[in-house]
Design an enzyme around this catalytic site. Structure first.
Site, PDB file in Angstrom:
ATOM      1  N   ASN A  42       0.842  -1.201   0.000  1.00 47.47           N
ATOM      2  CA  ASN A  42       0.000   0.000   0.000  1.00 47.47           C
ATOM      3  C   ASN A  42       0.879   1.255   0.000  1.00 47.47           C
ATOM      4  O   ASN A  42       1.952   1.287   0.624  1.00 47.47           O
ATOM      5  CB  ASN A  42      -0.993   0.006   1.159  1.00 47.47           C
ATOM      6  CG  ASN A  42      -0.352  -0.135   2.526  1.00 47.47           C
ATOM      7  OD1 ASN A  42       0.677  -0.775   2.679  1.00 47.47           O
ATOM      8  ND2 ASN A  42      -0.982   0.439   3.535  1.00 47.47           N
ATOM      9  N   ILE A  43       0.414   2.267  -0.721  1.00 47.00           N
ATOM     10  CA  ILE A  43       1.140   3.537  -0.823  1.00 47.00           C
ATOM     11  C   ILE A  43       0.145   4.645  -0.480  1.00 47.00           C
ATOM     12  O   ILE A  43      -0.777   4.919  -1.256  1.00 47.00           O
ATOM     13  CB  ILE A  43       1.720   3.731  -2.243  1.00 47.00           C
ATOM     14  CG1 ILE A  43       2.642   2.556  -2.609  1.00 47.00           C
ATOM     15  CG2 ILE A  43       2.466   5.062  -2.336  1.00 47.00           C
ATOM     16  CD1 ILE A  43       3.105   2.558  -4.064  1.00 47.00           C
ATOM     17  N   GLU A  44       0.324   5.217   0.707  1.00 40.42           N
ATOM     18  CA  GLU A  44      -0.648   6.210   1.189  1.00 40.42           C
ATOM     19  C   GLU A  44      -0.284   7.605   0.715  1.00 40.42           C
ATOM     20  O   GLU A  44       0.805   7.859   0.169  1.00 40.42           O
ATOM     21  CB  GLU A  44      -0.738   6.131   2.718  1.00 40.42           C
ATOM     22  CG  GLU A  44      -1.237   4.766   3.164  1.00 40.42           C
ATOM     23  CD  GLU A  44      -1.519   4.649   4.646  1.00 40.42           C
ATOM     24  OE1 GLU A  44      -1.045   5.492   5.438  1.00 40.42           O
ATOM     25  OE2 GLU A  44      -2.234   3.682   5.012  1.00 40.42           O
ATOM     26  N   GLU A  55      -2.998  -4.531  -3.280  1.00 42.77           N
ATOM     27  CA  GLU A  55      -3.492  -5.405  -4.357  1.00 42.77           C
ATOM     28  C   GLU A  55      -3.480  -4.673  -5.699  1.00 42.77           C
ATOM     29  O   GLU A  55      -3.089  -5.220  -6.723  1.00 42.77           O
ATOM     30  CB  GLU A  55      -4.936  -5.854  -4.073  1.00 42.77           C
ATOM     31  CG  GLU A  55      -5.122  -6.646  -2.794  1.00 42.77           C
ATOM     32  CD  GLU A  55      -5.466  -5.770  -1.600  1.00 42.77           C
ATOM     33  OE1 GLU A  55      -4.849  -4.697  -1.427  1.00 42.77           O
ATOM     34  OE2 GLU A  55      -6.349  -6.169  -0.834  1.00 42.77           O
ATOM     35  N   CYS A  92     -10.671  -2.985  -4.582  1.00 40.32           N
ATOM     36  CA  CYS A  92      -9.719  -3.993  -5.085  1.00 40.32           C
ATOM     37  C   CYS A  92     -10.455  -5.205  -5.652  1.00 40.32           C
ATOM     38  O   CYS A  92     -10.041  -5.773  -6.669  1.00 40.32           O
ATOM     39  CB  CYS A  92      -8.754  -4.413  -3.985  1.00 40.32           C
ATOM     40  SG  CYS A  92      -7.582  -3.101  -3.579  1.00 40.32           S
TER      41      CYS A  92
HETATM   42  N1  THU Z   1      -5.427  -1.352   2.208  1.00 41.51           N
HETATM   43  C1  THU Z   1      -4.871  -2.177   1.290  1.00 41.51           C
HETATM   44  O1  THU Z   1      -3.702  -2.028   0.922  1.00 41.51           O
HETATM   45  N2  THU Z   1      -5.642  -3.167   0.772  1.00 41.51           N
HETATM   46  C2  THU Z   1      -6.942  -3.390   1.103  1.00 41.51           C
HETATM   47  O2  THU Z   1      -7.590  -4.228   0.499  1.00 41.51           O
HETATM   48  C3  THU Z   1      -7.555  -2.634   2.190  1.00 41.51           C
HETATM   49  C4  THU Z   1      -6.790  -1.466   2.689  1.00 41.51           C
HETATM   50  C5  THU Z   1      -4.615  -0.269   2.781  1.00 41.51           C
HETATM   51  C6  THU Z   1      -5.062   1.120   2.406  1.00 41.51           C
HETATM   52  C7  THU Z   1      -4.513   1.942   3.544  1.00 41.51           C
HETATM   53  O3  THU Z   1      -3.174   2.280   3.240  1.00 41.51           O
HETATM   54  C8  THU Z   1      -4.502   0.988   4.722  1.00 41.51           C
HETATM   55  O4  THU Z   1      -4.680  -0.309   4.192  1.00 41.51           O
HETATM   56  C9  THU Z   1      -5.600   1.253   5.731  1.00 41.51           C
HETATM   57  O5  THU Z   1      -6.835   1.350   5.140  1.00 41.51           O
END
Ligand code: THU
Length: 133
Positions: A42-44, A55, A92
């Site tokens: 994940n990249i916020e 994903e 996703c």
């Molecule tokens: N996140 C994912 O990477 N995949 C998911 O299917 C659900 C949420 C991440 C997004 C965010 O960076 C963190 O989890 C918290 O929501």
């Protein structure tokens, strides 16, 4: 590739998670039908809606390199280095539906050596699609 090895690649993929806002590190490992694995984390973003899930990073890497046929994805979430059960979010699941059939497998990591297994049609039944598969 066996299922547990794919799960371990998802765990490794949390290494580069950029998640200063949620502190949730998410990793994904996407297996193609030809046996290649594309990982993602994940990249916020400070503008929260610009965040991309692990994903979708994995799918973007794969599709942008010409991959179209997918077998399975493993997904893991960690908070404070402890594995938490993170089942893929709705966005996703919809992206998976664009590229995968209903029997596409989703392994949700539940521990260092354990996972729950689903199919895409279980997690997103009656999904919306415009093109024939
Ligand atoms: N996140 C994912 O990477 N995949 C998911 O299917 C659900 C949420 C991440 C997004 C965010 O960076 C963190 O989890 C918290 O929501």
């Amino acid at each position: 590739m066996n299922k547990l090895d794919l799960c371990k690649k998802a765990i490794d993929a949390t290494t580069y998670s950029y998640s200063p806002y949620s502190n949730c590190k998410v990793g994904a490992a996407l297996l193609t039908k030809s046996g290649k694995v594309y990982t993602g984390c994940n990249i916020e973003n400070a503008s929260f809606s610009a965040t991309i899930c692990a994903e979708r990073v994995a799918f973007s890497k794969a599709v942008s390199e010409g991959e179209k046929d997918f077998e399975a994805i493993a997904v893991v979430g960690k908070i404070d280095n402890n594995i938490k059960v993170f089942t893929p979010c709705g966005v996703c699941r919809q992206v998976m539906t664009e590229f995968c059939d209903g029997d596409f497998k989703i392994f949700v990591v539940t521990g260092e050596n354990s996972f729950n297994e689903y199919t895409l049609s279980q997690l997103l039944p009656n999904s919306f699609a415009l093109k024939e598969k």
